[in-house]
Structure formats: C-alpha cells, structure tokens
Scaffold this motif. Structure first.
Motif, short mmCIF file in Angstrom:
data_model
loop_
_atom_site.label_atom_id
_atom_site.label_comp_id
_atom_site.label_asym_id
_atom_site.label_seq_id
_atom_site.Cartn_x
_atom_site.Cartn_y
_atom_site.Cartn_z
N SER A 82 0.90 -1.14 0.22
CA SER A 82 0.11 0.06 -0.06
C SER A 82 0.78 1.09 -0.07
N GLU A 90 0.76 5.47 1.23
CA GLU A 90 -0.03 6.44 1.65
C GLU A 90 -0.38 7.66 0.95
N ARG A 143 -7.49 0.11 -0.16
CA ARG A 143 -6.27 0.48 -0.16
C ARG A 143 -5.60 1.00 -1.37
N ALA A 144 -4.89 1.92 -1.15
CA ALA A 144 -4.30 2.47 -2.26
C ALA A 144 -2.93 1.72 -2.70
N LEU A 145 -2.40 1.54 -3.99
CA LEU A 145 -1.38 0.97 -4.50
C LEU A 145 -0.59 2.20 -5.37
N GLY A 176 -6.10 1.03 -6.51
CA GLY A 176 -5.98 0.18 -5.49
C GLY A 176 -6.67 -1.05 -5.44
N TYR A 222 -9.11 -3.90 -2.98
CA TYR A 222 -10.19 -3.87 -2.00
C TYR A 222 -10.39 -5.23 -1.36
N LYS A 249 -9.72 -5.20 6.46
CA LYS A 249 -8.15 -4.92 6.20
C LYS A 249 -7.39 -6.43 6.39
N ASP A 255 -6.79 -9.32 -0.88
CA ASP A 255 -7.41 -8.64 -1.93
C ASP A 255 -8.18 -9.46 -2.58
N LYS A 309 -9.80 -5.12 -7.49
CA LYS A 309 -8.82 -3.92 -7.65
C LYS A 309 -9.89 -2.93 -8.33
#
Length: 148
Positions: free
Chosen positions: A30, A32, A94-96, A109, A111, A115, A119, A122
């Motif tokens: 991931s 930020e 979450r961002a890639l 990202g 999903y 969490k 995954d 995407k």
C-alpha cells in the motif's frame, strides 16, 4: 530417446509438486495518500458500509461515471445513486498508486471485505477537483481478482 523421455518425465513430476506448495505471491504494498485523496477513500468506505447510496453519489463529480463489472455505465449523481441503492457492506480499500496534476488525478487500489483479508479485487478512481478544491470521483472502475 526413451531414456531422455523418462528423465524429462521424472524431472517434471519432481518439480510440479514443489511449485504447487509455494506460497501465493505477496500483495503489492500500500501507499499512503495525501489527506485530500485519503478523504475520498475513507468517505467511500464509510458510505459503502452504511449502504448510503446518496453519500456515495455525493463523492462523485456531477457528471461522473460508475463502470462496474456486469452492468452498463452509470453517469451522473442521480444514476450513480440509483446504481448503489441497496449495495454495501464491509469494505476495506487501500491505495497502490496515485498521482495528481493540476485539477486531475487518479488512485489505483485494491479492496477486500476487511483489512485482514487478502485482496478480493482492484479499482481505479479518476479524480477531478471541484471549484472549491475538493477532490471528486470522475470515474470508478473495479473488478474482482477471481477468474470467470
């Protein structure tokens, strides 16, 4: 010739089980997001969990698109709200990767339901800033990792 075929068959059989036992590839890490872009993902997660189609639609540009697998495109907030009505539940985004340039940007990202889960799919979000400088979703395209 028979001897070389036997050796190749033995090698193939001895290698295949070892490959089958290998762990699946690690997920992409991931990244930020800056706070203004993170707000888009957290707002999406929150509205999805609450099954709040109006709140989801409000995250989109007035003429934005939902490009969901298995359904025709939905364009505009009213159509997006209708598309999302009744949808929702657990979701972790979450961002890639991401980038912005001026008033446009994107988030790529992945999903899952939570969490802790691997995954499940995407997505790509294309973004644009409104007149107040708030990032809105211009298009949302997603698909699952499962093969059909």
């Amino acid at each position: 010739m028979k001897k070389s075929a036997t050796i190749l068959a033995f090698l193939a059989l001895s290698i295949l089980p070892a490959r089958a036992q290998q762990a699946p590839p690690s997920p992409m890490p991931s990244v930020e997001l800056p706070a203004p872009l993170a707000r888009v993902l957290t707002g999406y997660e929150d509205a999805w969990r609450k099954k709040d189609a109006a709140a989801l639609a409000a995250l989109f540009a007035e003429n934005g698109f939902v490009l969901a697998s298995g359904s025709p495109p939905a364009r505009g907030r009213a159509a997006i709200e209708k598309h999302y009505t009744g949808a929702g539940g657990p979701l972790a985004l979450r961002a890639l990767a991401y980038a912005t340039r001026g008033d446009v940007g994107y988030i790529i990202g992945a999903y899952a339901g939570t969490k802790e889960r691997p995954d499940e799919g995407k997505f790509t979000l294309t973004l644009e800033k409104d007149a107040s400088g708030r990032w809105l979703i211009m298009s949302d395209m997603d698909n699952t990792n499962a093969r059909r």
